[in-house]
Design an enzyme around this catalytic site. Structure first.
Site, PDB file in Angstrom:
ATOM      1  N   HIS A 128      -2.145 -16.744  13.273  1.00 37.58           N
ATOM      2  CA  HIS A 128      -3.154 -17.778  13.033  1.00 37.58           C
ATOM      3  C   HIS A 128      -2.973 -18.990  13.951  1.00 37.58           C
ATOM      4  O   HIS A 128      -3.892 -19.803  14.091  1.00 37.58           O
ATOM      5  CB  HIS A 128      -3.165 -18.202  11.557  1.00 37.58           C
TER       6      HIS A 128
ATOM      7  N   ASP B 180       0.538 -11.462  10.139  1.00 40.16           N
ATOM      8  CA  ASP B 180       0.310 -12.793  10.712  1.00 40.16           C
ATOM      9  C   ASP B 180       1.316 -13.101  11.816  1.00 40.16           C
ATOM     10  O   ASP B 180       1.886 -14.184  11.882  1.00 40.16           O
ATOM     11  CB  ASP B 180       0.361 -13.879   9.623  1.00 40.16           C
TER      12      ASP B 180
ATOM     13  N   SER C 215       4.102 -23.717  11.399  1.00 39.33           N
ATOM     14  CA  SER C 215       3.732 -22.304  11.435  1.00 39.33           C
ATOM     15  C   SER C 215       4.258 -21.626  12.692  1.00 39.33           C
ATOM     16  O   SER C 215       4.071 -22.119  13.803  1.00 39.33           O
ATOM     17  CB  SER C 215       2.211 -22.151  11.383  1.00 39.33           C
TER      18      SER C 215
ATOM     19  N   ILE D 111      -2.807   1.537  -6.877  1.00 39.22           N
ATOM     20  CA  ILE D 111      -1.733   1.368  -7.863  1.00 39.22           C
ATOM     21  C   ILE D 111      -1.953   0.105  -8.698  1.00 39.22           C
ATOM     22  O   ILE D 111      -2.744  -0.762  -8.334  1.00 39.22           O
ATOM     23  CB  ILE D 111      -0.354   1.281  -7.179  1.00 39.22           C
TER      24      ILE D 111
END
Length: 459
Positions: free
Chosen positions: A101, A131, A204, A263
């Protein structure tokens, strides 16, 4: 009097003893910081700006003229890089890891090093599911981080983050590991490390270190109601990151294991109804027809308790284990069926392309091929209007070399590397075999006007 003095002495002794147990981070930061980088991007070039090649220089005027682009604007009108995140150098020859990102949608990626140099990076590959993005800068003898392992981490361990929150380069924060194996709503294939390390916008993609100065995670997300740090931050485990990085470097996309089952968690009531001693495991609510699970004999209502050597306590544990398994491997699965424990050998498939959600501006997912472009067949009307018998039409430009050389939807590619392009399938095969690091020619038709351009692939 003596009791007060004794109390003060005891308090001082306790304080000094506690302080002596606190870790010292200064040497770690001094040694690790040179391998941490700031990442800025340029997005949305305005009309009239030059198209930049892989070296960051404007492409020749003949290229600008062919694609109908005006001459470069003045420096004042150009977009300025915006500081978006952090990253770290994983090898001395310039490979860098960061978050997807951070670089998503960027026209240019600028890496600022510890010595204040600024270098343009090539995006080798990205993986949206984890990511992660792998970048490459052209430099040698760079300081690189020490790669650690995340498999043996434990809650309570001290960890340190270095990054650029809000653009403040080389900010250091510390805390402990709060929990392991967290699944977040946005992604269930990554077992996130939860910490209480202060992480804010700009951190980040930055590294999370253990006390030995090894990177054990990549700071990726925070939980917040205010937009800032609230004590809950999440990092991608380094073992996961290195598996992704290796695949991006080798093939440009990430292959993940896949069972083809739906699931759900096992609660107390379900455990009782299925004859389980405790509420644990992953309940198979649906087996997709002709999927890997179906072909291996899994059934609706099976409760998976172990996948290979991994205990499945929560349903979220299963995607982590399956995703990390190479497609094609056969794994012994322990499960409960009709109240009885049995073992089934399951051959893991590959997560389908449309679910893989991995594309790479430098090396795209297989479906997009190495150029980062999707193509379709020519219609009979197009063949007639253009008076051509061969070629494919660009339907979508995802990034990578296709974006760098200015391809657009609607362009018709007739020849690549002096070979005629006949069908989308043949085009993909042709692109897959293109040589690296040498000029390759491509013949295009845009708005009825043919011409040749050249480009190079990184690997």
């Amino acid at each position: 009097m003596w009791s007060i003095t004794a109390a003060i002495c005891a308090l001082l002794w306790f304080s000094n003893g506690w302080a002596a147990q606190l870790p010292e981070f200064t040497q770690l930061v001094k040694e690790a910081s040179p391998a941490v980088v700031n990442i800025s991007t340029v997005r949305g070039a305005k009309e009239g700006e030059p198209i930049l090649g892989p070296n960051g220089q404007p492409l020749p005027d003949i290229f600008q003229e062919f694609f109908g682009r005006p001459h470069p604007r003045s420096e004042e009108g150009r977009p300025r890089p915006q500081s978006l995140g952090s990253g770290f150098i994983i090898s001395s020859d310039g490979y860098i890891l960061t978050n997807n990102h951070v670089v998503d949608g960027a026209d240019q990626v600028i890496v600022r090093l510890n010595d204040r140099r600024e270098l343009e990076a090539v995006v080798i590959g990205v993986d949206e599911r984890s990511d992660l993005a792998l970048l490459k800068i052209e430099a040698d003898n760079l300081p690189a981080v020490k790669i650690g392992h995340s498999a043996n981490l434990e809650p309570g361990q001290w960890v340190v983050a270095i990054g650029s929150p809000f653009g403040f380069d080389y900010s250091v924060t510390a805390g402990i590991i709060s929990a392991l194996g967290r699944s977040l709503p946005s992604e269930n294939y990554v077992p996130f490390i939860q910490t209480d390390v202060a992480i804010n916008p700009g951190n980040s993609g930055g590294p999370l270190f253990n006390l030995e100065g090894e990177v054990i995670g990549i700071n990726s997300q925070i939980f917040t109601r205010s937009g800032g740090f609230m004590g809950l931050s999440f990092a991608i485990p380094m073992d996961v990151a290195m598996r992704v990085s290796d695949q991006l470097k080798k093939q440009g996309y990430v292959s993940r294991g896949w069972l083809g089952v739906v699931i759900q968690d096992v609660n107390k009531d379900l455990a009782e109804s299925f004859g389980l001693d405790k509420a644990a495991g992953a309940l198979v609510a649906q087996v997709m027809p002709d999927g890997p699970g179906d072909r291996s004999g899994l059934r609706d209502g099976d409760v998976i308790l172990r996948f290979g050597d991994k205990e499945i306590n929560l349903s979220a544990d299963l995607p982590h284990a399956v995703g990390a398994t190479p497609p094609g491997d056969t794994v012994k699965v322990k499960l409960v069926r009709a109240g009885k424990q049995i073992s089934v050998d399951v051959t893991v498939g590959e997560l389908p392309t449309e679910q893989r959600q991995a594309s790479a501006p430098g090396q795209p997912a297989k479906k997009a091929n190495r150029l980062g472009v999707k193509v379709t067949s020519l219609s009979e009307e197009q063949r007639s209007d253009l008076e051509i018998s061969n070629g494919v039409v660009v339907s979508e430009v995802l990034g990578g070399p296709a974006k760098e050389i200015g391809l657009r939807p609607g362009d018709v590619i007739t020849d690549v590397n002096n070979q005629s392009v006949e069908t989308p399938k043949q085009f993909s095969s042709l692109v897959a075999e293109l040589p690296a690091d040498r000029s390759i020619s491509m013949r295009l038709i845009r708005r009825g006007r043919p011409g040749y351009i050249t480009f190079k692939l990184q690997d």
